[in-house]
Scaffold this motif. Structure first.
Motif, mmCIF file in Angstrom:
data_model
loop_
_atom_site.group_PDB
_atom_site.id
_atom_site.type_symbol
_atom_site.label_atom_id
_atom_site.label_comp_id
_atom_site.label_asym_id
_atom_site.label_seq_id
_atom_site.Cartn_x
_atom_site.Cartn_y
_atom_site.Cartn_z
ATOM 1 N N SER A 48 -6.631 -17.046 -5.088
ATOM 2 C CA SER A 48 -6.770 -17.728 -6.381
ATOM 3 C C SER A 48 -6.671 -16.753 -7.547
ATOM 4 C CB SER A 48 -8.078 -18.512 -6.440
ATOM 5 O OG SER A 48 -9.189 -17.650 -6.467
ATOM 6 N N GLU A 49 -7.005 -15.481 -7.303
ATOM 7 C CA GLU A 49 -6.922 -14.460 -8.347
ATOM 8 C C GLU A 49 -5.545 -13.795 -8.398
ATOM 9 O OE1 GLU A 49 -10.148 -11.942 -7.200
ATOM 10 O OE2 GLU A 49 -11.664 -13.401 -7.825
ATOM 11 N N GLY A 50 -4.644 -14.197 -7.502
ATOM 12 C CA GLY A 50 -3.302 -13.629 -7.484
ATOM 13 C C GLY A 50 -3.208 -12.266 -6.826
ATOM 14 N N ARG A 51 -4.267 -11.838 -6.140
ATOM 15 C CA ARG A 51 -4.271 -10.533 -5.478
ATOM 16 C C ARG A 51 -3.687 -10.596 -4.077
ATOM 17 N NH1 ARG A 51 -9.179 -8.927 -4.252
ATOM 18 N NH2 ARG A 51 -10.204 -10.887 -4.720
ATOM 19 N N ALA A 52 -3.471 -11.791 -3.559
ATOM 20 C CA ALA A 52 -2.970 -11.951 -2.197
ATOM 21 C C ALA A 52 -2.116 -13.202 -2.111
ATOM 22 C CB ALA A 52 -4.136 -12.035 -1.206
ATOM 23 N N PHE A 67 -1.842 -7.507 -2.225
ATOM 24 C CA PHE A 67 -1.261 -6.494 -3.091
ATOM 25 C C PHE A 67 -2.223 -5.334 -3.280
ATOM 26 C CE2 PHE A 67 0.773 -10.499 -4.315
ATOM 27 C CZ PHE A 67 2.080 -10.160 -4.043
ATOM 28 N N ASN A 68 -1.666 -4.158 -3.327
ATOM 29 C CA ASN A 68 -2.455 -2.960 -3.568
ATOM 30 C C ASN A 68 -2.667 -2.845 -5.067
ATOM 31 O OD1 ASN A 68 -3.465 -0.327 -3.715
ATOM 32 N ND2 ASN A 68 -2.361 0.236 -1.870
ATOM 33 N N THR A 69 -3.911 -2.705 -5.487
ATOM 34 C CA THR A 69 -4.210 -2.665 -6.918
ATOM 35 C C THR A 69 -4.239 -1.252 -7.486
ATOM 36 O OG1 THR A 69 -6.575 -2.707 -6.445
ATOM 37 C CG2 THR A 69 -5.488 -4.831 -6.858
ATOM 38 N N HIS A 70 -4.196 -0.232 -6.640
ATOM 39 C CA HIS A 70 -4.167 1.137 -7.164
ATOM 40 C C HIS A 70 -2.824 1.370 -7.851
ATOM 41 C CE1 HIS A 70 -4.046 5.471 -7.381
ATOM 42 N NE2 HIS A 70 -5.355 5.475 -7.132
ATOM 43 N N LEU A 121 -0.928 3.721 -8.413
ATOM 44 C CA LEU A 121 0.052 4.613 -7.800
ATOM 45 C C LEU A 121 0.537 4.100 -6.441
ATOM 46 C CD1 LEU A 121 -1.610 8.059 -8.623
ATOM 47 C CD2 LEU A 121 0.128 6.802 -9.930
ATOM 48 N N MET A 122 0.026 2.944 -6.024
ATOM 49 C CA MET A 122 0.372 2.426 -4.701
ATOM 50 C C MET A 122 0.825 0.973 -4.716
ATOM 51 S SD MET A 122 -2.637 4.042 -2.400
ATOM 52 C CE MET A 122 -3.160 5.711 -2.573
ATOM 53 N N THR A 123 1.294 0.516 -5.847
ATOM 54 C CA THR A 123 1.690 -0.892 -5.949
ATOM 55 C C THR A 123 3.036 -1.191 -5.295
ATOM 56 O OG1 THR A 123 2.625 -0.498 -8.135
ATOM 57 C CG2 THR A 123 0.324 -1.278 -8.039
ATOM 58 N N HIS A 124 3.691 -0.187 -4.746
ATOM 59 C CA HIS A 124 4.991 -0.388 -4.102
ATOM 60 C C HIS A 124 4.870 -0.807 -2.631
ATOM 61 C CE1 HIS A 124 3.909 3.807 -3.477
ATOM 62 N NE2 HIS A 124 4.735 3.845 -2.449
ATOM 63 N N TRP A 125 3.644 -0.933 -2.130
ATOM 64 C CA TRP A 125 3.436 -1.464 -0.784
ATOM 65 C C TRP A 125 2.251 -2.414 -0.806
ATOM 66 C CZ3 TRP A 125 -1.262 -0.221 1.392
ATOM 67 C CH2 TRP A 125 -1.908 0.921 0.927
ATOM 68 N N THR A 178 10.630 -10.505 -0.885
ATOM 69 C CA THR A 178 10.886 -11.309 -2.083
ATOM 70 C C THR A 178 9.963 -10.935 -3.239
ATOM 71 O OG1 THR A 178 9.357 -13.143 -1.559
ATOM 72 C CG2 THR A 178 11.600 -13.244 -0.616
ATOM 73 N N PHE A 179 8.960 -10.108 -2.992
ATOM 74 C CA PHE A 179 8.010 -9.718 -4.035
ATOM 75 C C PHE A 179 8.564 -8.511 -4.790
ATOM 76 C CE2 PHE A 179 4.486 -11.037 -0.829
ATOM 77 C CZ PHE A 179 4.810 -12.368 -0.983
ATOM 78 N N ASP A 180 8.571 -8.585 -6.092
ATOM 79 C CA ASP A 180 9.105 -7.498 -6.914
ATOM 80 C C ASP A 180 8.408 -6.169 -6.615
ATOM 81 O OD1 ASP A 180 10.937 -9.090 -8.228
ATOM 82 O OD2 ASP A 180 9.597 -9.503 -9.923
ATOM 83 N N GLY A 181 9.220 -5.156 -6.345
ATOM 84 C CA GLY A 181 8.719 -3.793 -6.206
ATOM 85 C C GLY A 181 8.073 -3.436 -4.885
ATOM 86 N N ILE A 182 7.987 -4.358 -3.949
ATOM 87 C CA ILE A 182 7.340 -4.064 -2.666
ATOM 88 C C ILE A 182 8.365 -3.432 -1.733
ATOM 89 C CG2 ILE A 182 6.174 -5.026 -0.647
ATOM 90 C CD1 ILE A 182 4.467 -4.942 -3.223
ATOM 91 N N GLU A 183 8.022 -2.230 -1.244
ATOM 92 C CA GLU A 183 8.923 -1.464 -0.392
ATOM 93 C C GLU A 183 8.425 -1.317 1.043
ATOM 94 O OE1 GLU A 183 9.479 2.281 -2.377
ATOM 95 O OE2 GLU A 183 10.078 1.293 -4.252
ATOM 96 N N ALA A 184 7.155 -1.645 1.290
ATOM 97 C CA ALA A 184 6.606 -1.459 2.637
ATOM 98 C C ALA A 184 5.388 -2.342 2.840
ATOM 99 C CB ALA A 184 6.229 0.006 2.857
ATOM 100 N N ILE A 185 5.069 -2.552 4.107
ATOM 101 C CA ILE A 185 3.854 -3.272 4.507
ATOM 102 C C ILE A 185 3.008 -2.296 5.317
ATOM 103 C CG2 ILE A 185 2.881 -5.136 5.888
ATOM 104 C CD1 ILE A 185 5.495 -6.667 5.490
ATOM 105 N N ARG A 186 1.732 -2.304 5.033
ATOM 106 C CA ARG A 186 0.794 -1.460 5.771
ATOM 107 C C ARG A 186 -0.262 -2.351 6.384
ATOM 108 N NH1 ARG A 186 -2.181 3.582 2.797
ATOM 109 N NH2 ARG A 186 -3.716 3.957 4.413
ATOM 110 N N LEU A 187 -0.693 -2.006 7.594
ATOM 111 C CA LEU A 187 -1.779 -2.720 8.244
ATOM 112 C C LEU A 187 -2.585 -1.731 9.057
ATOM 113 C CD1 LEU A 187 -1.048 -3.057 11.516
ATOM 114 C CD2 LEU A 187 0.491 -4.789 10.639
#
Length: 174
Positions: A56-60, A80-83, A85-89, A120-129
């Motif tokens: 609901s806050e748009g963070r996920a 989404f990563n909120t740091h 320097l790390m918003t690209h993953w 499809t998300f702008d600027g996302i280059e990788a997924i981490r888990l």
């Protein structure tokens, strides 16, 4: 029959309960999704509420797979990563396939759908888990293109005397 995946479905009471039931059933079948069996729905509910608040806050974003009967059969939260320097993953959390559907390839389908969505998300280059050691999950994720990029020995205490590694995995999207 394959699952039908939906990104960002409306979270109505039926979907809420479907995710809660899925999370409970996966946990009680021994799935590594933050709980240890036996666990009741009410113990999981606060964690689901936290995940839904992030939506609901748009963070996920939420990815849901329904089976041929319309039941919630799989989920993943793309967070989404909120740091700055790390918003690209982004993070992939609470990756689940219902135990009745294990062994049908739906886990691979879920991960592929999550990667497709992330692209499809702008600027996302990788997924981490991260995943819990001792269950072979890193081999599964590795077979889906993820690479182990870190490991913290004994970081997850399943119970006293049973510590597991916390394994970090990364999937480049390019």
């Amino acid at each position: 029959m394959p699952l039908t995946f939906t990104l960002d479905p409306a979270v109505d009471p039926a979907l809420h309960d479907g995710i809660l039931d899925l999370w409970t059933d996966v946990s009680n079948a021994g799935g590594a999704v933050g709980f240890v069996p036996p666990v009741a729905r009410e113990a999981i509910r606060p964690e689901l509420v936290k995940q839904l608040a992030a939506l609901s806050e748009g963070r996920a974003r939420l990815l849901v797979g329904h089976d041929e009967d319309g039941r919630v059969a799989a989920t993943a939260f793309l967070t989404f990563n909120t740091h700055r320097l790390m918003t690209h993953w982004l993070w992939l959390y609470t990756v689940m396939v219902h135990p009745r559907h294990q062994g049908k390839g739906y886990g691979r389908d879920l991960l592929a759908a999550a990667a497709d969505a992330a692209r499809t998300f702008d600027g996302i280059e990788a997924i981490r888990l991260t995943c819990r050691g001792g269950l072979g999950l890193e081999r599964f994720y590795g077979s889906c293109g993820y690479k182990e990029v870190g490991r913290v020995p004994g970081a997850i205490r399943v119970e006293p005397g049973d510590d597991r590694d916390d394994i970090m995995m990364l999937l480049p999207l390019a």
